[in-house]
Scaffold this motif. Structure first.
Motif, PDB file in Angstrom:
ATOM      1  N   MET A   1       0.711  -1.500  -0.186  1.00 23.26           N
ATOM      2  CA  MET A   1       0.352   0.596  -0.078  1.00 23.26           C
ATOM      3  C   MET A   1       0.606   0.971  -0.091  1.00 23.26           C
ATOM      4  N   GLU A   2       2.159   1.641   0.486  1.00 25.80           N
ATOM      5  CA  GLU A   2       2.620   2.318   0.824  1.00 25.80           C
ATOM      6  C   GLU A   2       3.303   2.609  -0.237  1.00 25.80           C
ATOM      7  N   GLU A   5       0.476   4.286  -2.874  1.00 26.95           N
ATOM      8  CA  GLU A   5       0.585   5.771  -1.878  1.00 26.95           C
ATOM      9  C   GLU A   5       1.698   6.082  -2.867  1.00 26.95           C
ATOM     10  N   VAL A  50      -7.891   4.499  -5.627  1.00 25.87           N
ATOM     11  CA  VAL A  50      -7.481   4.177  -4.872  1.00 25.87           C
ATOM     12  C   VAL A  50      -7.541   4.459  -3.536  1.00 25.87           C
ATOM     13  N   SER A  51      -8.481   5.381  -4.066  1.00 26.35           N
ATOM     14  CA  SER A  51      -9.131   6.113  -2.475  1.00 26.35           C
ATOM     15  C   SER A  51     -10.125   4.665  -1.437  1.00 26.35           C
ATOM     16  N   THR A  53      -9.338   2.045  -2.207  1.00 24.38           N
ATOM     17  CA  THR A  53      -9.257   0.602  -1.635  1.00 24.38           C
ATOM     18  C   THR A  53      -7.909   1.057  -0.459  1.00 24.38           C
ATOM     19  N   GLN A  54      -7.908   1.763  -0.441  1.00 23.44           N
ATOM     20  CA  GLN A  54      -7.051   2.596   0.514  1.00 23.44           C
ATOM     21  C   GLN A  54      -8.271   2.803   1.829  1.00 23.44           C
ATOM     22  N   ARG A  55      -9.087   2.933   1.543  1.00 24.99           N
ATOM     23  CA  ARG A  55     -10.276   2.689   3.010  1.00 24.99           C
ATOM     24  C   ARG A  55     -10.589   0.666   3.121  1.00 24.99           C
ATOM     25  N   PHE A  57      -8.479  -0.898   2.771  1.00 27.91           N
ATOM     26  CA  PHE A  57      -7.148  -1.736   4.092  1.00 27.91           C
ATOM     27  C   PHE A  57      -7.120  -0.794   5.008  1.00 27.91           C
ATOM     28  N   ALA A  58      -7.477   0.025   5.443  1.00 28.89           N
ATOM     29  CA  ALA A  58      -8.152   0.544   6.370  1.00 28.89           C
ATOM     30  C   ALA A  58      -9.303   0.127   7.230  1.00 28.89           C
ATOM     31  N   LYS A  61      -7.754  -2.888   8.621  1.00 30.63           N
ATOM     32  CA  LYS A  61      -6.928  -3.354   9.402  1.00 30.63           C
ATOM     33  C   LYS A  61      -7.045  -3.065  10.781  1.00 30.63           C
ATOM     34  N   SER A  81      -3.961  -3.808  -5.060  1.00 30.78           N
ATOM     35  CA  SER A  81      -2.732  -2.462  -5.096  1.00 30.78           C
ATOM     36  C   SER A  81      -1.564  -2.852  -5.998  1.00 30.78           C
TER      37      SER A  81
END
Length: 338
Positions: A1-2, A5, A50-51, A53-55, A57-58, A61, A81
């Motif tokens: 994920m990093e 980003e 991407v937003s 996917t980030q959501r 992932f969060a 987590k 990702s």
């Protein structure tokens, strides 16, 4: 994920750079090319992917504070990702736009309806005017005569002859404006803006219109502007028309019934960013007022000795005025305001 980003920050930075270039082009009468428009839409779509996917992932987590991870879902997010990183890299590569980000500006060079030129005298007059336009000495050319003598016919023929050349060697842009007797500065600005396809707002004041026209003409570089049927004088700078000079290669031609209009009497360049006054100013023999007030970058002025009609010379707020006061300007002799 990093890694995703990091790549997205690079893409967003490129997107912001291109958006600034597009906005700048719009102020100058241009528009984004279809390729750029599609790319910008793809970037917006990528931002949303991407937003999301980030959501996801969060959420994964934070699920049970990470004590009971869903490894299947994590692998799915990781795989997505990786795919997105490749797509982001493709967008970054596509965003180079080696041919530029805007459509080529219209040259306003469409042929005008015209009558054929007949008669030896008329043909000689056309040749004389054409020589002035293509020559280096005259930058602003006046064509005067009684109504019906053929001023417009001659200029239409010249306009078409020059603008319809397969490879014009003389000008980058040809602009024909019918001024008429009821036009003020604002109306003239809107006529020019329409010809240059500049987006003018209803609430644009003269200063805003001046800035848009100036930027649009400067972007088009070497232009030939023909102002047909002039009934009164207009300050070119006030309208937004860059002063023709040897450096920019531009020309302005005006047709009128009044010979006095052909003689520029007031040249107001106040608060502009000019560094030197074109040598062609020395040829404005009927100039009565030269206003250079608050031209802070002005460093050089040609000899004005030939301007016998000059009555007002305003250099207040310029470096040259300060130099003249100290007697160390090093300029050619200039007449004092009378």
């Amino acid at each position: 994920m990093e890694a995703l980003e990091i790549r997205m920050r690079e893409l967003i930075a490129k997107n912001d750079d291109i958006m600034r270039r597009v906005e700048c082009a719009k102020l100058q009468g241009g528009s984004a090319s279809n390729e750029v428009t599609n790319w910008l839409q793809e970037v917006e779509s990528m931002k949303q992917k991407v937003s999301d996917t980030q959501r996801n992932f969060a959420e994964q987590k934070n699920c049970w504070k990470g004590r009971f991870p869903n490894y299947y879902r994590r692998r799915k997010i990781s795989k997505k990702s990786s795919i997105l990183i490749g797509q982001v890299d493709d967008l970054i590569t596509k965003g180079k736009f080696e041919n530029g980000v805007v459509e080529p500006l219209p040259l306003a060079s469409n042929a005008l309806p015209r009558m054929p030129i007949v008669g030896k005298t008329t043909k000689l007059t056309k040749r004389e005017i054409l020589n002035c336009i293509l020559g280096m000495k005259k930058k602003i050319i006046g064509v005067h005569g009684m109504g019906g003598v053929g001023k417009t016919t001659i200029m239409r023929n010249i306009h078409n002859d020059l603008s319809q050349q397969s490879e014009s060697k003389h000008f980058d842009c040809f602009i024909w404006i019918i001024v008429s007797n009821d036009v003020d500065v604002n109306k003239l600005q809107r006529k020019i803006a329409k010809e240059l396809t500049i987006d003018m707002e209803e609430d644009d004041d003269e200063d805003g219109a001046t800035r848009k026209i100036f930027n649009a003409l400067k972007w088009r570089k070497k232009f030939l502007l023909i102002l047909d049927d002039m009934w009164k004088q207009f300050d070119l700078v006030e309208v937004g028309i860059p002063i023709p000079s040897e450096e920019n290669g531009c020309k302005v031609v005006l047709t009128t019934r009044d010979k006095g209009i052909c003689s520029l009497r007031v040249l107001n360049l106040s608060s502009t960013n000019i560094k030197s006054l074109p040598n062609s100013v020395s040829n404005l023999k009927n100039l009565r007022a030269l206003i250079l007030k608050w031209c802070r970058d002005l460093e050089e002025v040609p000899s004005l000795e030939k301007l016998e009609e000059l009555r007002v010379l305003d250099l207040s707020g310029t470096k040259i005025r300060a130099a003249i006061r100290s007697g160390s300007n090093g300029l050619s002799p200039m007449p004092s305001p009378r």
